[in-house]
Write a protein that holds these residues in place. Structure first.
Motif, PDB file in Angstrom:
ATOM      1  N   ASN A  42      44.172  40.899  47.474  1.00  0.00           N
ATOM      2  CA  ASN A  42      43.375  39.655  47.819  1.00  0.00           C
ATOM      3  C   ASN A  42      41.826  40.171  48.355  1.00  0.00           C
ATOM      4  O   ASN A  42      41.013  39.245  48.834  1.00  0.00           O
ATOM      5  CB  ASN A  42      43.924  38.896  48.846  1.00  0.00           C
ATOM      6  CG  ASN A  42      44.924  37.683  48.165  1.00  0.00           C
ATOM      7  OD1 ASN A  42      44.322  36.704  47.546  1.00  0.00           O
ATOM      8  ND2 ASN A  42      46.179  38.048  48.095  1.00  0.00           N
ATOM      9  N   ASN A  99      46.884  34.195  45.034  1.00  0.00           N
ATOM     10  CA  ASN A  99      45.536  34.248  45.427  1.00  0.00           C
ATOM     11  C   ASN A  99      45.266  33.447  46.713  1.00  0.00           C
ATOM     12  O   ASN A  99      45.379  32.131  46.540  1.00  0.00           O
ATOM     13  CB  ASN A  99      44.509  33.685  44.186  1.00  0.00           C
ATOM     14  CG  ASN A  99      43.280  34.128  44.531  1.00  0.00           C
ATOM     15  OD1 ASN A  99      42.706  34.291  45.510  1.00  0.00           O
ATOM     16  ND2 ASN A  99      42.462  33.725  43.394  1.00  0.00           N
ATOM     17  N   CYS A 150      47.015  37.995  42.465  1.00  0.00           N
ATOM     18  CA  CYS A 150      46.164  37.845  43.784  1.00  0.00           C
ATOM     19  C   CYS A 150      44.828  37.450  43.187  1.00  0.00           C
ATOM     20  O   CYS A 150      44.091  37.442  44.470  1.00  0.00           O
ATOM     21  CB  CYS A 150      46.285  38.917  44.357  1.00  0.00           C
ATOM     22  SG  CYS A 150      48.104  39.279  45.256  1.00  0.00           S
ATOM     23  N   PRO A 193      49.945  42.715  48.907  1.00  0.00           N
ATOM     24  CA  PRO A 193      49.130  41.491  48.329  1.00  0.00           C
ATOM     25  C   PRO A 193      47.930  41.279  49.333  1.00  0.00           C
ATOM     26  O   PRO A 193      46.878  40.619  48.682  1.00  0.00           O
ATOM     27  CB  PRO A 193      50.347  40.326  49.041  1.00  0.00           C
ATOM     28  CG  PRO A 193      51.697  41.081  48.892  1.00  0.00           C
ATOM     29  CD  PRO A 193      51.371  42.589  49.379  1.00  0.00           C
TER      30      PRO A 193
END
Length: 333
Positions: free
Chosen positions: A186, A137, A218, A182
């Motif tokens: 996000n 994250n 994420c 990713p």
């Protein structure tokens, strides 16, 4: 420690899929423990060994063949019967049996349970897929309300749920390869995944389900099916929500509630530790050491535990019936 040969039909083209990438990722991890190579057996590739050529070489007692492609396992196991073989099991439900001479490494506890019942005399290990460190994250502003990938998605998800959500929020549908997954996760508030229908049509199980866990890492709120390997880590009401819950209207209501709350789920890194590099490497080292010890033993000692064949199961059934009959007979005297 013996050299590992990871057998795949090919490393690209029509064989490109999540299962192939997961296998090649395991190969890369194994290279950090011992010598390992990729071997193709359907598609000849200029920079790869080819199985039929390799089998012409003498002295293959010091290697282990790792097989994983579900639909090819029965033929590969028969072809490699004289050698040391390990089955790296992703999905479950393929219609084949394995001898106790072939240890099994499973990517989920769901698959481990399947083989624990189907092949009780085999050595069985658990080695989950790795969630790369890049899946984390980043606490960025999320400009996508709902994210969904079309591959493996159900008709309900694509034809009913998404159109209904598009009337109320911003939905991004992905139907091609994503370079920065990713980064995309996000940007999303909610990630939808519904693979039960897809795997039911294949007559095998979801092996692990990388995408929902990657999305969770994420910071996405995940709405997912919980079939197969997904049941290893998904816990509806606690770390995710169950998709396709009762009605379309109820699904939309629950998803919009998450979006409108503006709250991002927070799972501790401890939750993901089981699937991160450090733990995977520790487990892999233990498993490979035990496999080498087993193959040392197997070279000099035959297996002698009766297998659960249909014939033996029928024999056990008859014995059980006879035992009940004798018990009732003697009780009646």
């Amino acid at each position: 420690m013996r050299k590992l040969y990871f057998l795949v039909p090919g490393t690209g083209g029509k064989f490109a899929c999540g299962g192939l990438w997961a296998e090649l990722k395991t190969f890369k991890l194994a290279q950090q423990v011992c010598s390992a190579d990729v071997v193709t057996y359907k598609q000849r590739e200029t920079d790869k060994l080819f199985l039929d050529d390799l089998l012409q070489q003498p002295n293959l007692d010091d290697v282990i063949f790792v097989i994983s492609w579900g639909f090819d396992i029965a033929k590969l196991a028969a072809k490699l019967q004289p050698y040391h073989v390990v089955y790296h099991a992703h999905s479950a439900g393929y219609k084949f049996n394995l001898p106790a001479s072939i240890p099994i490494i499973t990517v989920s506890r769901n698959t481990m349970g399947y083989w624990g019942q189907k092949s009780p005399n085999s050595l069985i290990y658990y080695l989950p897929n790795e969630i790369s460190a890049e899946f984390k994250n980043l606490h960025l502003e999320r400009d996508i309300d709902v994210l969904v990938q079309t591959r493996k998605s159900s008709e309900y998800l694509l034809n009913q749920l998404i159109p209904a959500l598009q009337q109320q929020c911003q939905v991004q549908v992905v139907n091609s390869y994503v370079e920065d997954l990713p980064g995309l996760f996000n940007r999303a508030k909610v990630y939808l995944y519904d693979s039960a229908e897809y795997w039911a049509q294949q007559n095998v199980s979801e092996g692990f389900g990388l995408q929902p866990m990657e999305a969770m890492a994420c910071g996405c709120q995940v709405f997912s099916s919980v079939n197969g390997g997904l049941s290893d880590y998904l816990d509806p009401g606690f770390n995710c929500d169950k998709i396709a819950g009762y009605s379309l209207k109820y699904d939309v209501k629950r998803i919009m509630k998450v979006i409108n709350s503006g709250i991002s789920p927070t799972l501790s890194e401890a939750f993901f530790a089981e699937y991160r590099y450090e733990n995977i490497m520790k487990r892999l080292q233990v498993i490979l050491a035990e496999l080498n010890e087993f193959f040392d033993h197997k070279q000099h000692h035959p297996g002698n535990i009766p297998s659960l064949t249909r014939g033996r199961l029928f024999k056990l059934f008859i014995q059980k019936i006879n035992s009940k009959f004798r018990k009732k007979y003697f009780q009646g005297l």
